[in-house]
Design an enzyme around this catalytic site. Structure first.
Site, mmCIF file in Angstrom:
data_model
loop_
_atom_site.group_PDB
_atom_site.id
_atom_site.type_symbol
_atom_site.label_atom_id
_atom_site.label_comp_id
_atom_site.label_asym_id
_atom_site.label_seq_id
_atom_site.Cartn_x
_atom_site.Cartn_y
_atom_site.Cartn_z
ATOM 1 N N THR A 278 0.858 -1.182 0.000
ATOM 2 C CA THR A 278 0.000 0.000 0.000
ATOM 3 C C THR A 278 0.896 1.234 0.000
ATOM 4 O O THR A 278 2.010 1.168 0.510
ATOM 5 C CB THR A 278 -0.866 -0.046 1.273
ATOM 6 O OG1 THR A 278 -1.783 -1.122 1.135
ATOM 7 C CG2 THR A 278 -1.611 1.242 1.525
ATOM 8 N N GLY B 210 -1.492 -1.316 6.683
ATOM 9 C CA GLY B 210 -1.626 -2.439 7.601
ATOM 10 C C GLY B 210 -2.891 -3.229 7.358
ATOM 11 O O GLY B 210 -3.588 -3.005 6.367
ATOM 12 N N GLY C 133 -6.281 -3.914 7.160
ATOM 13 C CA GLY C 133 -7.354 -2.923 7.087
ATOM 14 C C GLY C 133 -8.453 -3.118 8.114
ATOM 15 O O GLY C 133 -8.960 -2.141 8.682
HETATM 16 C C1 LIG Z 1 -1.353 -7.470 4.841
HETATM 17 C C2 LIG Z 1 -1.272 -5.978 4.994
HETATM 18 C C3 LIG Z 1 -0.994 -5.644 6.437
HETATM 19 C C4 LIG Z 1 -0.200 -5.371 4.102
HETATM 20 C C5 LIG Z 1 -0.447 -3.938 3.675
HETATM 21 N N1 LIG Z 1 -1.790 -3.846 3.276
HETATM 22 C C6 LIG Z 1 -2.499 -2.756 3.383
HETATM 23 O O1 LIG Z 1 -2.068 -1.737 3.831
HETATM 24 C C7 LIG Z 1 -3.904 -2.899 2.875
HETATM 25 C C8 LIG Z 1 -4.871 -1.888 3.292
HETATM 26 N N2 LIG Z 1 -4.625 -1.300 4.547
HETATM 27 C C9 LIG Z 1 -6.205 -2.643 3.307
HETATM 28 O O2 LIG Z 1 -6.448 -3.351 4.280
HETATM 29 O O3 LIG Z 1 -6.927 -2.544 2.328
HETATM 30 C C10 LIG Z 1 0.428 -3.547 2.500
HETATM 31 O O4 LIG Z 1 -0.090 -3.381 1.385
HETATM 32 O O5 LIG Z 1 1.617 -3.370 2.673
#
Ligand SMILES: CC(C)C[C@H](NC(=O)C[C@H](N)C(=O)O)C(=O)O
Length: 308
Positions: A168, A220, A222
Site C-alpha cells: 500500500t 496495515g 485494514g
Molecule cells: C497485509 C497488509 C498488512 C499489508 C499492507 N496492506 C495494506 O495496507 C492494505 C490496506 N490497509 C487494506 O487493508 O486494504 C500492504 O499493502 O503493505
C-alpha cells in the site's frame, strides 16, 4: 516554514533481495517528486497527490498498476486524500478501471459536495471528469496472478502471511504556508471478497490531516486499522502532547494488543517534525526535509543522503 514530505510503501512485507532496489528507487522517486513540488512553493495537497501517483504507476507497489487481486482475479482499489487547511477530504472505494485512484479521490474532494464515492458511482464520476478508462486487465501484473493462485492454494488463507508481496502507498506533507495533507492508496488485500473495502479510503483510518496538529498516512491490516481509527488515534495522542514517535508507538501498540493487527504509520507535525513507525516486518519509507533525504526499509537500515 521549511517543507517536509514523507512517503511509505506498505507494511507487513518482506522485500525479496531482487526487489529491494526497485522498491527503494520507487520510494525515493516519489519522495523527490513530492518534495520538489513543496520546494517550488506548491501545496501539501499537490505534493501528496503527486507522490502517491508515482507509486500507483509503479508495479512494485500494491496500488494502481500492480494492485493485488480480489478472489475473482480483478483489481479493486481504494484511496483517500485530505487537506488539513479546512479538513476537506475525498475518497473512492472499489474502483476498477482507473490508473490513479488518488486523482479521482482528489476530484471527489474538490468537485463534488460529497467526500466518498464508491464502485459504479465513482466510475460514472470518473467518466464525467474525463478520466480515461483503462481496461481492468491492464492493471493486473503477472506477479499478482501468481500471488492470488498461491494464496488460494494455501490452507490458512486468512492468516496474515509476512512473505506476501504487498505495498500500500501513502504520503504526508507540510508545505511552506503551514498546510498539511495526506494521501493513501491501495489495491487492498489479496484474495479479498469482491466489494471488500478496507481502511485506506476511510478518513481517520487510512489517514488524517489537520493544520492544528499534523498529518498521518497508514498501512496495515485494514480490518484492524478501521476498528481503532488508527490515523485519528495517532493524531489524538499528538494533540494530547505526546511526541510523534510516542503517538505512533501508542496507537500501533493499541492495535496490536487489542486485535493482533500489524501496520505502519508516517506522520508530520504542524511544527515540521516527522516520524515513521511500523509493527510489521518492514516498511519502505522516505522522508525529505531541508534538502536531506532519509530512507529505509527495515529497522536498522535507515540512511541519509543529500537530495539529488
Ligand atoms: C497485509 C497488509 C498488512 C499489508 C499492507 N496492506 C495494506 O495496507 C492494505 C490496506 N490497509 C487494506 O487493508 O486494504 C500492504 O499493502 O503493505
Amino acid at each position: 516554514m521549511n517543507p517536509v514530505l514523507v512517503v511509505h510503501g506498505g507494511a507487513v512485507r518482506i522485500v525479496d533481495k531482487d526487489q529491494k532496489e526497485p522498491v527503494r528507487q520507487g520510494i525515493i522517486r516519489a519522495a523527490t517528486v513530492g518534495y520538489n513540488i513543496l520546494r517550488e512553493g506548491g501545496s501539501a495537497v499537490d505534493a501528496v497527490e503527486s507522490a502517491v501517483t508515482v507509486l500507483e504507476d509503479d508495479p512494485e507497489f500494491n496500488a494502481g498498476f500492480g494492485s493485488v487481486l480480489n478472489t475473482d482475479g480483478e483489481v479493486e482499489m481504494d484511496a483517500s486524500i485530505m487537506n488539513g487547511k479546512d479538513l476537506s477530504a475525498g475518497a473512492v472505494s472499489a474502483v476498477r478501471c482507473v490508473a490513479n485512484p488518488i486523482k479521482l479521490a482528489r476530484l471527489v474532494m474538490e468537485k463534488t459536495p460529497h467526500c466518498f464515492l464508491t464502485d459504479q458511482g465513482a466510475a460514472k464520476f470518473a467518466a464525467a471528469m474525463g478520466i480515461p478508462e483503462v481496461p481492468g486487465k491492464q492493471l493486473v501484473t503477472e506477479r499478482n496472478i501468481k500471488l492470488l493462485e498461491k494464496e488460494k492454494h494455501e490452507k490458512d488463507a486468512q492468516k496474515l502471511d509476512c512473505q506476501k508481496n504487498l505495498g500500500t502507498v501513502g504520503a504526508v506533507a507540510l508545505d511552506c504556508r503551514g498546510n498539511v495533507a495526506y494521501a493513501t492508496s491501495t489495491g487492498g488485500i489479496v484474495n479479498k471478497m469482491v466489494g471488500r473495502v478496507g481502511d485506506t479510503p476511510c478518513i481517520g483510518s487510512g489517514g488524517y490531516a489537520d493544520n492544528d496538529i499534523g498529518a498521518v498516512s497508514t498501512t496495515g491490516h485494514g480490518e484492524s486499522v478501521m476498528k481503532v481509527n488508527l490515523a485519528r488515534l495517532a493524531l489524538f495522542h499528538v494533540e494530547q502532547g505526546k511526541t510523534l514517535e510516542e503517538a505512533a508507538d501508542i496507537s500501533l501498540g493499541y492495535m496490536k494488543s487489542k486485535l493482533k493487527g500489524l501496520g505502519g504509520v508516517i506522520l508530520v507535525s504542524k511544527a515540521g517534525d516527522w516520524a515513521v513507525k511500523w509493527t510489521s516486518a518492514s516498511m519502505p519509507w522516505a522522508a525529505v526535509k531541508d534538502g536531506k533525504l532519509h530512507s529505509g526499509i527495515y529497522l536498522d537500515d535507515a540512511s541519509i543522503t543529500d537530495l539529488p
